[in-house]
Structure formats: structure tokens, C-alpha cells
Design a protein around this motif. Structure first.
Motif, PDB file in Angstrom:
ATOM      1  N   THR A  39       0.714  -1.208  -0.041  1.00  0.00           N
ATOM      2  CA  THR A  39       0.032  -0.085   0.018  1.00  0.00           C
ATOM      3  C   THR A  39       0.949   1.323  -0.049  1.00  0.00           C
ATOM      4  N   TRP A  40       0.397   2.342  -0.509  1.00  0.00           N
ATOM      5  CA  TRP A  40       0.999   3.618  -0.608  1.00  0.00           C
ATOM      6  C   TRP A  40       0.775   4.166   1.154  1.00  0.00           C
ATOM      7  N   THR A  41      -0.619   4.352   1.251  1.00  0.00           N
ATOM      8  CA  THR A  41      -0.986   4.561   2.613  1.00  0.00           C
ATOM      9  C   THR A  41      -2.316   4.030   2.958  1.00  0.00           C
ATOM     10  N   PRO A  42      -2.203   3.232   3.867  1.00  0.00           N
ATOM     11  CA  PRO A  42      -3.683   2.317   4.214  1.00  0.00           C
ATOM     12  C   PRO A  42      -4.385   3.295   5.136  1.00  0.00           C
ATOM     13  N   PRO A  43      -5.564   3.159   4.891  1.00  0.00           N
ATOM     14  CA  PRO A  43      -6.755   4.157   5.535  1.00  0.00           C
ATOM     15  C   PRO A  43      -6.779   4.075   6.841  1.00  0.00           C
ATOM     16  N   HIS A  44      -6.544   2.743   7.515  1.00  0.00           N
ATOM     17  CA  HIS A  44      -6.339   2.328   8.940  1.00  0.00           C
ATOM     18  C   HIS A  44      -5.096   2.760   9.788  1.00  0.00           C
ATOM     19  N   LYS A  45      -4.131   3.165   9.071  1.00  0.00           N
ATOM     20  CA  LYS A  45      -2.920   3.654   9.838  1.00  0.00           C
ATOM     21  C   LYS A  45      -2.616   4.965   9.530  1.00  0.00           C
ATOM     22  N   LEU A  76       1.102   1.440  -5.162  1.00  0.00           N
ATOM     23  CA  LEU A  76       2.292   2.445  -5.145  1.00  0.00           C
ATOM     24  C   LEU A  76       2.318   3.403  -6.203  1.00  0.00           C
ATOM     25  N   GLU A  77       1.794   2.911  -7.672  1.00  0.00           N
ATOM     26  CA  GLU A  77       1.787   3.574  -8.567  1.00  0.00           C
ATOM     27  C   GLU A  77       0.442   4.831  -8.646  1.00  0.00           C
ATOM     28  N   ARG A  78      -0.276   4.217  -7.931  1.00  0.00           N
ATOM     29  CA  ARG A  78      -1.579   5.119  -7.815  1.00  0.00           C
ATOM     30  C   ARG A  78      -1.452   6.243  -6.765  1.00  0.00           C
ATOM     31  N   GLU A  79      -0.723   5.976  -5.638  1.00  0.00           N
ATOM     32  CA  GLU A  79      -0.237   6.781  -4.494  1.00  0.00           C
ATOM     33  C   GLU A  79      -1.777   7.102  -3.872  1.00  0.00           C
ATOM     34  N   GLY A  80      -1.431   7.657  -2.926  1.00  0.00           N
ATOM     35  CA  GLY A  80      -2.307   8.346  -1.972  1.00  0.00           C
ATOM     36  C   GLY A  80      -2.878   7.123  -1.172  1.00  0.00           C
ATOM     37  N   THR A  81      -4.177   7.302  -0.485  1.00  0.00           N
ATOM     38  CA  THR A  81      -4.689   6.231   0.325  1.00  0.00           C
ATOM     39  C   THR A  81      -5.207   4.938  -0.491  1.00  0.00           C
ATOM     40  N   THR A  84      -9.345  -0.897  -0.524  1.00  0.00           N
ATOM     41  CA  THR A  84      -9.186  -2.183  -1.404  1.00  0.00           C
ATOM     42  C   THR A  84     -10.310  -2.422  -2.283  1.00  0.00           C
ATOM     43  N   TYR A  85     -11.255  -1.665  -2.408  1.00  0.00           N
ATOM     44  CA  TYR A  85     -12.236  -1.634  -3.376  1.00  0.00           C
ATOM     45  C   TYR A  85     -11.838  -0.996  -4.483  1.00  0.00           C
ATOM     46  N   ASP A  86     -10.893  -0.095  -4.488  1.00  0.00           N
ATOM     47  CA  ASP A  86     -10.527   0.685  -5.589  1.00  0.00           C
ATOM     48  C   ASP A  86      -9.449  -0.303  -6.514  1.00  0.00           C
ATOM     49  N   THR A  87      -8.423  -1.170  -5.417  1.00  0.00           N
ATOM     50  CA  THR A  87      -7.655  -1.957  -6.115  1.00  0.00           C
ATOM     51  C   THR A  87      -8.285  -3.228  -6.703  1.00  0.00           C
ATOM     52  N   VAL A  88      -9.227  -3.844  -6.101  1.00  0.00           N
ATOM     53  CA  VAL A  88     -10.086  -4.890  -6.481  1.00  0.00           C
ATOM     54  C   VAL A  88     -10.689  -4.554  -7.783  1.00  0.00           C
ATOM     55  N   LYS A  89     -11.312  -3.319  -8.128  1.00  0.00           N
ATOM     56  CA  LYS A  89     -12.175  -2.780  -9.091  1.00  0.00           C
ATOM     57  C   LYS A  89     -10.987  -2.965 -10.353  1.00  0.00           C
ATOM     58  N   PRO A 113     -16.165  -4.444   9.034  1.00  0.00           N
ATOM     59  CA  PRO A 113     -17.311  -3.496   9.045  1.00  0.00           C
ATOM     60  C   PRO A 113     -17.088  -2.156   8.585  1.00  0.00           C
ATOM     61  N   LYS A 114     -15.835  -1.676   9.023  1.00  0.00           N
ATOM     62  CA  LYS A 114     -15.318  -0.235   8.795  1.00  0.00           C
ATOM     63  C   LYS A 114     -14.732   0.054   7.329  1.00  0.00           C
ATOM     64  N   TRP A 115     -14.393  -0.976   6.569  1.00  0.00           N
ATOM     65  CA  TRP A 115     -13.745  -0.929   5.232  1.00  0.00           C
ATOM     66  C   TRP A 115     -14.767  -0.133   4.286  1.00  0.00           C
ATOM     67  N   ASN A 116     -14.051   0.638   3.492  1.00  0.00           N
ATOM     68  CA  ASN A 116     -14.745   1.288   2.473  1.00  0.00           C
ATOM     69  C   ASN A 116     -15.470   0.309   1.414  1.00  0.00           C
ATOM     70  N   ARG A 117     -16.535   0.637   1.317  1.00  0.00           N
ATOM     71  CA  ARG A 117     -17.452  -0.204   0.272  1.00  0.00           C
ATOM     72  C   ARG A 117     -17.365  -1.764   0.609  1.00  0.00           C
ATOM     73  N   VAL A 118     -17.146  -2.305   1.534  1.00  0.00           N
ATOM     74  CA  VAL A 118     -17.003  -3.544   2.026  1.00  0.00           C
ATOM     75  C   VAL A 118     -18.451  -4.480   1.403  1.00  0.00           C
TER      76      VAL A 118
END
Length: 191
Positions: A39-45, A76-81, A84-89, A113-118
Motif C-alpha cells: 500500500t501507499w497509505t493504508p486508510p487504517h494507519k 504504489l503507482e496510484r499513490e494516496g490512500t 481495497t475496493y479501488d484495487t479490486v475494481k 465493518p469499517k472497510w470502504n464499500r465492503v
């Protein structure tokens, strides 16, 4: 159809626990490959301690020699937060014939339960939840539970030992340890 296991994380640094989990899941769930996605920046850290280029290089060194392990740097190429949803898509568009299995530890199963678009994610991929000491695999989400013998090691534990000048021998692949020494990262001091 290829069955692909995805193991995401900061890999700060990648250690034997990551490799052990990946190999156990690959064998026991009969996956064709495991893709490590740093990950570039994980949302939970809060922050990632080490520059992404170092983490990527160490991960490449860690998986070298295992023909079933591959590093995919799309986050890493995408950068930013990194959600998982964006990556899987993105992966489902690039690899429509692949069946994706997202590997998560017990700590992340509890956090689902706190994941984006789980709710969307569970329709796109199969989650494989791997047991981790101190965490349960109980969740209302569809997760394939996999009990494996725990290796109680973490990147935080390794970083702390390195900063304190203590040995981490046998906790990291030799190539990763050599990289840390050569680049004097994590406050490395000879034990």
C-alpha cells in the motif's frame, strides 16, 4: 481460470510471517499464485514509516525464488490512500478471467465493518481470513476461515528490535536483512 490470492499491506518490512501466511493459504486453498500488493497509505494507519521505494524493493527481494509469489505495485503507482475496493475494481478490469481471493488476518476480519464499500467488495472477491493470536474470525461477512499455526511476529516488533540494536535474524529473509543493513534503515545498528 486462475485462482489468485492477494496479500496487501505496508510490508514495513516484509517478514517470514507474511511469507508463511501466503504459502499456507496458497497450498491449503489451492491457489495458483499469490500477489503481494504494498500500500501507499493504508486508510487504517496514521503514517507509513518508510518510503515506498524501499518497501517495494524489500518485498521484491523477499518473494524472489518462489515461482508462485509476485509483487504488484499498482497501489504504489496510484499513490494516496489505498482502498481495497479501488484495487479490486482495477484488478477485475485488468484480469477478468482471474478469481480473486483477498487474504486478511484476524485483525482485519474484525475491522471489515469499517472497510470502504465492503458490501460491494464481498460481491467482487472471496475473503480468506487467517487466524491471528488475540483475534477472532467471527464476522457477519462471508469469509473463508483458515486456521494456521501462528508465527507471532510483526513488522512493528522487527522495527523496534532494529531500533534497539537487537537481532532480527531468522525473522526476515536474508536478502531483506542485507538490504536493511546496506541502506541503514529502521535505525539499524549491528547487534
Amino acid at each position: 481460470m486462475k485462482k489468485i490470492g492477494i496479500l496487501g499491506g505496508t510490508f514495513n518490512p516484509p517478514h517470514i510471517g507474511h511469507l508463511w501466511i501466503a504459502e499456507e493459504v496458497r497450498i491449503r486453498r489451492q491457489l495458483d499464485e499469490i500477489w503481494f500488493i504494498p500500500t501507499w497509505t493504508p486508510p487504517h494507519k496514521e503514517t507509513v514509516i518508510l518510503d515506498a521505494s524501499h518497501r517495494l524493493k524489500m518485498l521484491q527481494l523477499a518473494v524472489k525464488g518462489n515461482p508462485y509469489f509476485h509483487v504488484n505495485a499498482l497501489e504504489l503507482e496510484r499513490e494516496g490512500t489505498s482502498y481495497t475496493y479501488d484495487t479490486v475494481k482495477e484488478l477485475t478490469v485488468k484480469y477478468p478471467e482471474a478469481v480473486l481471493h483477498f487474504i486478511i488476518g484476524g485483525d482485519m476480519v474484525a475491522y471489515l465493518p469499517k472497510w470502504n464499500r465492503v458490501d460491494d467488495l464481498v460481491n467482487m472477491i472471496h475473503f480468506i481470513g487467517v487466524s491471528r493470536p488475540g483475534y477472532t474470525l467471527d464476522t457477519p461477512y462471508p469469509v473463508d476461515r483458515l486456521e494456521i499455526h501462528p508465527l507471532d511476529v510483526s513488522s512493528t516488533f522487527i522495527r523496534n528490535r532494529l531500533e534497539d540494536g537487537e537481532t532480527v535474524r531468522y525473522l526476515l529473509p536474508d536478502a531483506v536483512m542485507n538490504y536493511i543493513k546496506e541502506n541503514q534503515i529502521y535505525g539499524y545498528r549491528e547487534p
